[in-house]
Scaffold this active site. Structure first.
Site: not given
Lengths: 466, 91
Positions: A73, A148, A172
């Site tokens: 990420k 996310s 997330s």
């Protein structure tokens, strides 16, 4: 699509080199990433990293993750490479050190393919809120992949990595895993180092892996779940003690689940999943979590407060975007005004609001007190059951643009994932089937602190139910 | 719970961000609905808790570790002079 075990077997038996495996992923990324926007950057040194792994193997080094190709990420630092947390304010930033997770994985022979798209500073549930544009769901390009950590989920679901890493503050990792048909883990708070993870809500954030199977997620978890003196909230191994029963009983908070505006197909799938668990020898026990409904409100207050505090460090002076003004204060306002997107600005302002004199008692202080009561709720439930089961999300993957106009409707999609972060316990999302139109759904299992092993066991039983 | 545009401007000043006149009404609407939603916690009666023991002091020996980050850190600074970070005059 390789599993972690397959890559390890291919590379260790010399059927394929790490360089060949990495090249296969790079080729697929080249073909598919333009449509998906899962990666915001493919690292320039992927083949070099792979070559080093092959050389280390040739020298007789034992590398438990040799050739495993990972997408990380965009909020996880890797020294010498950009990390932007999906934000304009960090677009110029180059990491001056590597996160602890990256260092661990590198030692074990893993290869980093690139950084994956995300909602700006992990604020969102759809990966539409990114300075790099939205990511699309590989199962249906008109839909969001969740968020996310949507880039990490989309990359793995499209076979653009062996496994990926995300971070989970309120769902997330688990929610995008469920929207993309993957397994996703939120480890117990404090088991995986946050050193080198760009912070959002520091009492909630935890790095977690995505995998195509429970076994892959377990392998990744074991590789990164070490104590780290550089993260003061990292729990020493000697204190990682499971307190609770191990009795294969699964508690289901039916009244909470049915109260929260759940999609009919999701509810039906959940009931089928419960039946599948019974057939696997699990005893289902209805439980009551009377305060779980309030976890979402508590979560947003705590997260606004923590996020606004964490984001105060971005000033346009030391690193990142700088838009100079006539005074230091104007430089802050210009840089933050142009560098932060709308949702980030919204949360900074709301954080300031709930922490302000006159509102602090009614919002922040009350939320912290209620958080303590919610933790007790869970502890009470876990006196009788080893696990709690809930759907991961009340709805399947929604259409791009469907929830961007009204932030509150976006927040409500996190109802089943946020209580877990609030309680700082672990949770895993495992695929549970699909809707009639082919959208993946996920089943979420929770356990007491540090009982990830229990989650992997029930996850594997559930995964193989048929 | 209804927020005014002037409240938004004040919150923006506190957060060192800029909210344009055009954006202020939308923020005021959003905040009103979000704050109304989260205000539901005020209807629950729970004992007040000061410290929920989520954090504790973690100390380690103060040992010097030789590391040189100066060039890396300064490489990130938008405006500098030699080894100094340059800012606008404060007073």
């Amino acid at each position: 699509m390789y599993t972690v075990q397959e890559v390890i077997r291919l590379v260790s038996t010399k059927k394929k080199s790490a360089q060949e495996i990495a090249a296969e992923y790079l080729e697929r990324i080249g073909q598919k990433n333009t449509d998906l926007n899962a990666y915001v950057e493919v690292y320039s040194d992927v083949l070099e990293q792979a070559k080093k792994v092959d050389e280390r193997l040739a020298q007789g080094e034992k590398l438990p993750l040799a050739g495993v190709c990972i997408g990380i990420k965009d909020n996880i630092l890797r020294k010498g490479f950009h990390a932007s947390a999906g934000s304009n304010i960090l677009k110029p930033y180059v990491a001056t050190y590597s996160s602890t997770v990256v260092e661990h994985l590198e030692k074990l022979g893993a290869i980093f393919l690139g950084r994956c798209n995300m909602d700006e500073f992990a604020m969102g549930s759809s990966t539409e809120n990114s300075a790099h544009g939205p990511t699309k769901n590989p199962h249906d390009l008109s839909r969001i992949p969740g968020g996310s950590s949507g880039g990490s989920a989309a990359a793995l679901a499209a076979d653009l990595a062996t496994v990926t890493l995300g971070s989970d503050t309120g769902g997330s990792v688990r929610q995008p895993a469920s929207f993309c048909g993957l397994v996703g883990l939120l480890p117990t708070y404090g088991t995986v180092s946050r050193y080198g993870l760009i912070a959002m809500g520091s009492s909630l954030d935890q790095i977690g892996p995505f995998g195509v199977s429970v076994e892959d997620v377990e392998t990744m978890f074991k590789a990164i779940a070490h104590h780290d003196p550089l993260d003061s909230t990292s729990v020493p191994i000697s204190r990682r003690i499971i307190q609770g029963t191990q009795n294969k009983k699964v508690g289901v908070p039916f009244s909470f689940i049915e109260r929260e505006g759940i999609d009919a197909e999701v509810l039906e799938n959940f009931k089928e999943s419960i039946d599948a668990l019974k057939k696997k020898g699990y005893e289902i026990v209805p439980i009551d979590l009377p305060l779980a409904h309030y976890a979402l409100a508590v979560y947003y207050i705590v997260m606004f407060a923590e996020a606004s505090t964490n984001l105060a460090r971005f000033d346009g002076v030391r690193y990142g975007l700088s838009v100079p003004g006539g005074t230091p204060n104007e430089t802050y306002i210009n840089s933050r005004g142009q560098g932060f997107g709308k949702e980030v600005q919204r949360r900074i302002m709301l954080g300031n609001y709930v922490l302000s004199h006159g509102y602090y008692d009614a919002f922040y202080k009350k939320a912290v007190s209620l958080r303590a009561a919610i933790i007790q709720d869970f502890q009470k439930a876990f006196q009788d059951v080893e696990f709690i089961a809930m759907p991961t999300s009340p709805i399947p993957a929604f259409a791009l643009g469907e929830k961007t106009q009204d932030p509150l409707t976006m927040y409500l999609a996190d109802i089943f994932t946020v209580p877990v972060n609030i309680a700082q316990i672990p949770g895993i999302s495992v695929p549970s089937g699909k809707t009639k139109t082919g959208l993946p759904l996920g089943m979420q299992f929770l356990a007491t602190q540090f009982n990830e092993a229990g989650l992997f066991a029930i996850g594997k039983d559930f995964e193989n139910h048929g | 719970m209804k927020l005014q545009e002037s409240d938004i401007k004040e919150l923006a000043i506190m957060g060192r961000i800029h909210v344009s006149d055009a954006d202020a009404p939308k923020y005021a609407d959003d905040f009103s609905s979000i704050l109304t939603y989260v205000s539901e916690i005020q209807s629950v009666d729970v004992p007040f808790v000061q410290d929920i023991s989520l954090v504790s002091n973690v100390l380690r020996d103060d040992v010097v570790v030789e590391q040189d980050f100066t060039a890396d850190f300064l490489g990130q600074v938008p405006d500098k002079e030699g080894e100094y970070v340059k800012v606008k005059q404060i007073l």
